[in-house]
Design a protein around this motif. Structure first.
Motif, PDB file in Angstrom:
ATOM      1  N   UNK A  12      -4.596  12.095  -3.517  1.00  0.00           N
ATOM      2  CA  UNK A  12      -4.140  11.964  -4.892  1.00  0.00           C
ATOM      3  C   UNK A  12      -5.230  11.335  -5.748  1.00  0.00           C
ATOM      4  N   UNK A  56      -6.387   7.589  -5.366  1.00  0.00           N
ATOM      5  CA  UNK A  56      -7.373   7.141  -4.397  1.00  0.00           C
ATOM      6  C   UNK A  56      -8.726   6.921  -5.048  1.00  0.00           C
ATOM      7  N   UNK A 102      -9.306  -3.403   1.036  1.00  0.00           N
ATOM      8  CA  UNK A 102      -8.175  -2.490   0.855  1.00  0.00           C
ATOM      9  C   UNK A 102      -7.094  -3.136  -0.001  1.00  0.00           C
ATOM     10  N   UNK A 132       2.563   2.867  -2.103  1.00  0.00           N
ATOM     11  CA  UNK A 132       2.472   3.794  -3.227  1.00  0.00           C
ATOM     12  C   UNK A 132       1.124   4.503  -3.266  1.00  0.00           C
ATOM     13  N   UNK A 133       0.176   4.095  -2.391  1.00  0.00           N
ATOM     14  CA  UNK A 133      -1.167   4.676  -2.418  1.00  0.00           C
ATOM     15  C   UNK A 133      -1.297   5.779  -1.373  1.00  0.00           C
ATOM     16  N   UNK A 134      -2.494   6.363  -1.335  1.00  0.00           N
ATOM     17  CA  UNK A 134      -2.785   7.374  -0.336  1.00  0.00           C
ATOM     18  C   UNK A 134      -2.641   6.795   1.075  1.00  0.00           C
ATOM     19  N   UNK A 135      -2.190   7.650   2.004  1.00  0.00           N
ATOM     20  CA  UNK A 135      -1.952   7.198   3.383  1.00  0.00           C
ATOM     21  C   UNK A 135      -3.196   6.603   4.035  1.00  0.00           C
ATOM     22  N   UNK A 136      -4.365   7.052   3.562  1.00  0.00           N
ATOM     23  CA  UNK A 136      -5.593   6.622   4.211  1.00  0.00           C
ATOM     24  C   UNK A 136      -5.801   5.114   4.092  1.00  0.00           C
ATOM     25  N   UNK A 137      -5.282   4.505   3.011  1.00  0.00           N
ATOM     26  CA  UNK A 137      -5.471   3.070   2.858  1.00  0.00           C
ATOM     27  C   UNK A 137      -4.723   2.290   3.934  1.00  0.00           C
ATOM     28  N   UNK A 149      -4.344  12.186   7.386  1.00  0.00           N
ATOM     29  CA  UNK A 149      -4.441  11.248   8.482  1.00  0.00           C
ATOM     30  C   UNK A 149      -4.800  11.949   9.784  1.00  0.00           C
ATOM     31  N   UNK A 208       0.802  -1.226   0.000  1.00  0.00           N
ATOM     32  CA  UNK A 208       0.000   0.000   0.000  1.00  0.00           C
ATOM     33  C   UNK A 208       0.833   1.274   0.000  1.00  0.00           C
TER      34      UNK A 208
END
Lengths: 293, 329
Positions: B2, B5, B304, A97-102, B121, A95
Motif C-alpha cells: 500500500x 508503506x 519500525x 493498520x500498516x503493511x504486513x511487512x512491518x 509475506x 502496526x
C-alpha cells in the motif's frame, strides 16, 4: 534381520522416529504461526525465539527453582505466553493498520534482541537437560525410547486439540469469523482486540510448549530457535496457511521425509525441505493446502 | 504494497531542485575523493561495499515493494565466486568481479522465478528459505572452504597492470565501482522502467490492467538487484581478501534490511546513510560481543515503531513541510 535396500531396519526406523519428532516440532510451530497469521496478519518471526525461551524456561525452572520437567511443561509456556501478550499489547498492536511487512520486521528485531540476550547470558553452546523419561521399549524390529514416543504422542494430542477447538467449538467459530471480518464480529459485541491478544498468547504458548518438549530431546541453546524457524517458514510455504489440518499434516510429513533423506542420501538432509518448497512453488504456488488469495 | 508503506517516495525533481542535486552530487564525490586522507580507507571501503549492497536491496524493497529476506545469497555467493576465481583460477580483479556478478545474476534469475510466484509475506519467506538452502550448499561444497571460508585472496593487479595492493590505490577502484553501481540504480529508478516498478509497488492489479506484465518487471528488478548485490559482495572480497559463511548467512540478509530501514527505504540516499550508520556502529561496538545483536534488534524495533521513514525519509518530510509552509505564507 532383513535388510531394506541395504539399510539395516534399526537405522531406518530410528531415523523415521527422529523425523517424526522433528515433524512434531514443525507441526506445532507452523500451527502457531498459522493461527497468529490468521487473526493478526503478522508473520511472527519471534516464533523461533519464543520456542527457545520455552526450552530455557524449563532449564531455568529446573536449575533455579528446582521445578521438574512436568511442572515446567505447564509453567514455562504460560510465562512465555504472558511475555508474548505484553509484546502484542505494547508493540505489535500499533502496526496492524500498516503493511504486513512491518510486523515481520518488528518481530525479526525482537528475535534478534532475545537471541542476543540469551547468547550473552548463556553462551552459544548448548546446555544439557536431563531426560525425564529414561528407558524404552523393545518393539522387536526397533528400540523405542520412552521420551521420544511421549513427544510424538503429546504433540499429536496438542495439535488435534487445537484443530478441534478452532474447527468444532463456539470459541473457534468466533475466531474463524474474526479472521474473515473482524469489523463485523466487533459489531456483534465480541471484544476482538482482546481475542487478538489471547490468540497471540496461545500461538506463542504453543511455540514455548514445543520448546519445553525439545529441551530433553536436543540441547537447550540460544540458537535453537533461529535455525528451526527458517525451516518452519519453508514448511508454511509448502502447506499454505489456509488450513489447520494442512499445517499439521505438512509438518509431520516433512519431518518424516527429512528423516528418510538422512538414511538414503544424508548430504541432502539439510536442504530437502527447501527443495520440496521450490518444487511446490513451481507446481502449486499457493501451497498444498492453501487457497490463492 | 500500500502507499502507506512508502511515505517517503522520492520527490519529483523540478528545475531548481535538479541544479541543487547536481551541486550536491559534485560536492559528495569531491568529499569521497579526499576522504581517505582523513579517514581509514578500509573503513570507507567497507561502508561503500555495504552502501552498494543496501542500494541494490532498496531497488527491490523501496521501489518495487518486494521484501527479500535472502539477499545474502547474492552478496555471499558472488563473494565466493570472486574469491575462488582469483585465488584458484588466477583471474585478474576485473574478470573475477564480472564472474561474481554473472553468477549472482543467474542465481537471481533462478531465485526470482520461484519467489515472484508468491507475494507479500510469502515472498519474504520464500527468499529466506532459498537463501538458507544456498547457505547449506556453501557449508557442504568443497570449493567454499566450509567453516574456514576462502582466506588470503590475493589482490592481483587490475587489468594485469595497475597495482591495487595498497589500500589507498584500491580505494579509488572501489569508489569507481560504488559510483558506477549507484549511478546504474539512480538511472533505473528515474527511467520509464523505474516508473513502472513504482506503479507495481503502489497498485499491482492496476498496473496489470494497464497492460504491464508485472511479473516480468518484477523479475527484471530482482535480477538487477541480485547482480548489484553481487557486485557489492565481490568488491568486498577485494577489500578484505576473504569470503566466508558470514556473507551468506541469514544475519547478513537481516543486516541489509536494517540498513535500508534505518536510512529510509524508497529514498535514493537512504541506504547509503543507513549503511554508514550501521557499519560505524558495528566498528565502535565490536568489543561488546553479543550486545551488538541486541542493539541491532533494538534499532529494528525502534525504527519500525517510531521512525518508519528512516533518517533520509524524515529529512525529506521535514523539508517538504517547510516548503509547503513557505508556499502558503
Amino acid at each position: 534381520m532383513f535388510e531394506l535396500l541395504g539399510i539395516p531396519p534399526q537405522a531406518l526406523f530410528g531415523q523415521l522416529l527422529l523425523g517424526l519428532i522433528n515433524g512434531a516440532f514443525y507441526a506445532m510451530l507452523s500451527l502457531g504461526l498459522a493461527v497468529i497469521f490468521g487473526l493478526l496478519n503478522v508473520i511472527n518471526f519471534t516464533h523461533g525465539a519464543q520456542y527457545m525461551m520455552g526450552a530455557f524456561g524449563a532449564w531455568m525452572l529446573l536449575n533455579y527453582a528446582g521445578i521438574p520437567f512436568w511442572g515446567a511443561l505447564v509453567l514455562s509456556p504460560i510465562v512465555v505466553a504472558i511475555i508474548g501478550m505484553v509484546i502484542e499489547r505494547t508493540l505489535l498492536k500499533r502496526l496492524y493498520h500498516l503493511d504486513h511487512l512491518y510486523g515481520l520486521l518488528l518481530t525479526f528485531g525482537l528475535a534478534l534482541i532475545l537471541e542476543g540476550l540469551f547468547r550473552r547470558q548463556y553462551g552459544s553452546s548448548g546446555l544439557p537437560y536431563n531426560n525425564p523419561l529414561p528407558g524404552g521399549t523393545n518393539l522387536g524390529f526397533m528400540f523405542l525410547p520412552n521420551y521420544r514416543a511421549f513427544v510424538v504422542a503429546a504433540s499429536l494430542v496438542v495439535c488435534l486439540a487445537t484443530w478441534f477447538v478452532i474447527e468444532r467449538t463456539k470459541l473457534g467459530s468466533y475466531l474463524r469469523a474474526a479472521t474473515e471480518r473482524p469489523d463485523l464480529v466487533q459489531a456483534f459485541g465480541i471484544d476482538v482486540p482482546r481475542m487478538i491478544t489471547l490468540t497471540y498468547g496461545f500461538g506463542v504458548g504453543l511455540a514455548a510448549l514445543a520448546g519445553v518438549l525439545a529441551a530433553p530431546a536436543y540441547q537447550v541453546s540460544p540458537t535453537m530457535g533461529s535455525n528451526l524457524i527458517i525451516v518452519v517458514f519453508a514448511v508454511v510455504v509448502i502447506g499454505g496457511m489456509g488450513s489447520i489440518m494442512g499445517a499439521i499434516v505438512t509438518g509431520f510429513g516433512l519431518g518424516v521425509i527429512e528423516g528418510l533423506t538422512k538414511v538414503f542420501y544424508p548430504e541432502a538432509s539439510s536442504t530437502v525441505i527447501f527443495v520440496i518448497m521450490a518444487l511446490v512453488l513451481m507446481v502449486k504456488p499457493a501451497g498444498l493446502f492453501g487457497t490463492a488469495k | 504494497m500500500s502507499s502507506a508503506t512508502h511515505p517517503a517516495a522520492a520527490p519529483a525533481t523540478s528545475g531548481a531542485g535538479s541544479n541543487a542535486m547536481i551541486l550536491f552530487a559534485v560536492a559528495a564525490v569531491a568529499v569521497l575523493l579526499v576522504a581517505p586522507f582523513g579517514v581509514y580507507p578500509v573503513f570507507l571501503m567497507k561502508v561503500m561495499c555495504f552502501a552498494l549492497f543496501a542500494c541494490a536491496f532498496n531497488l527491490l524493497l523501496g521501489y518495487t515493494g518486494l521484501l527479500s529476506f535472502g539477499h545474502a545469497m547474492f552478496f555471499g555467493g558472488s563473494a565466493y565466486i570472486c574469491a575462488h576465481t582469483t585465488k584458484v583460477l588466477g583471474f585478474t580483479p576485473e574478470l573475477a568481479l564480472l564472474a561474481g556478478v554473472a553468477f549472482s545474476a543467474v542465481l537471481g534469475l533462478l531465485a526470482g522465478l520461484l519467489a515472484i510466484r508468491r507475494q507479500g509475506i510469502y515472498f519474504a519467506m520464500v527468499t529466506l528459505a532459498l537463501a538458507q538452502m544456498f547457505f547449506f550448499f556453501c557449508l557442504q561444497a568443497k570449493f567454499t572452504g566450509g567453516e574456514d571460508g576462502l582466506q588470503a585472496v590475493p589482490r592481483r593487479p587490475l587489468f594485469g597492470v595497475i597495482d591495487i595492493s595498497q589500500d589507498i590505490h584500491l580505494y579509488y577502484f572501489v569508489l569507481a565501482i560504488f559510483l558506477f553501481g549507484f549511478f546504474v540504480i539512480y538511472r533505473t529508478i528515474h527511467s520509464p522502467f523505474g516508473q513502472v516498478l513504482k506503479a507495481i509497488r503502489e497498485n499491482e492489479p492496476r498496473a496489470i490492467s494497464l497492460g504491464y506484465r508485472a511479473n516480468q518487471y518484477k523479475l527484471l528488478a530482482f535480477v538487477l538487484s541480485a547482480a548489484l548485490a553481487g557486485l557489492a559482495g565481490s568488491t568486498k572480497v577485494l577489500v578484505f581478501q576473504l569470503a566466508s559463511l558470514t556473507d551468506v548467512a541469514w544475519q547478513m540478509s537481516g543486516e541489509v534490511v536494517l540498513m535500508t530501514l534505518v536510512g529510509g527505504m524508497g529514498t535514493v540516499l537512504g541506504p547509503v546513510v543507513g549503511a554508514a550508520v550501521i557499519v560505524t556502529m558495528q566498528n565502535y561496538l565490536a568489543g561488546l560481543g553479543e550486545w551488538v545483536l541486541v542493539i541491532q534488534g533494538v534499532i529494528f524495533v525502534l525504527a519500525v515503531s517510531l521512525f518508519r521513514r528512516g533518517f533520509v525519509g524524515e529529512v525529506i518530510a521535514v523539508w517538504q513541510q517547510m516548503k509547503a509552509r513557505k508556499a502558503n505564507s
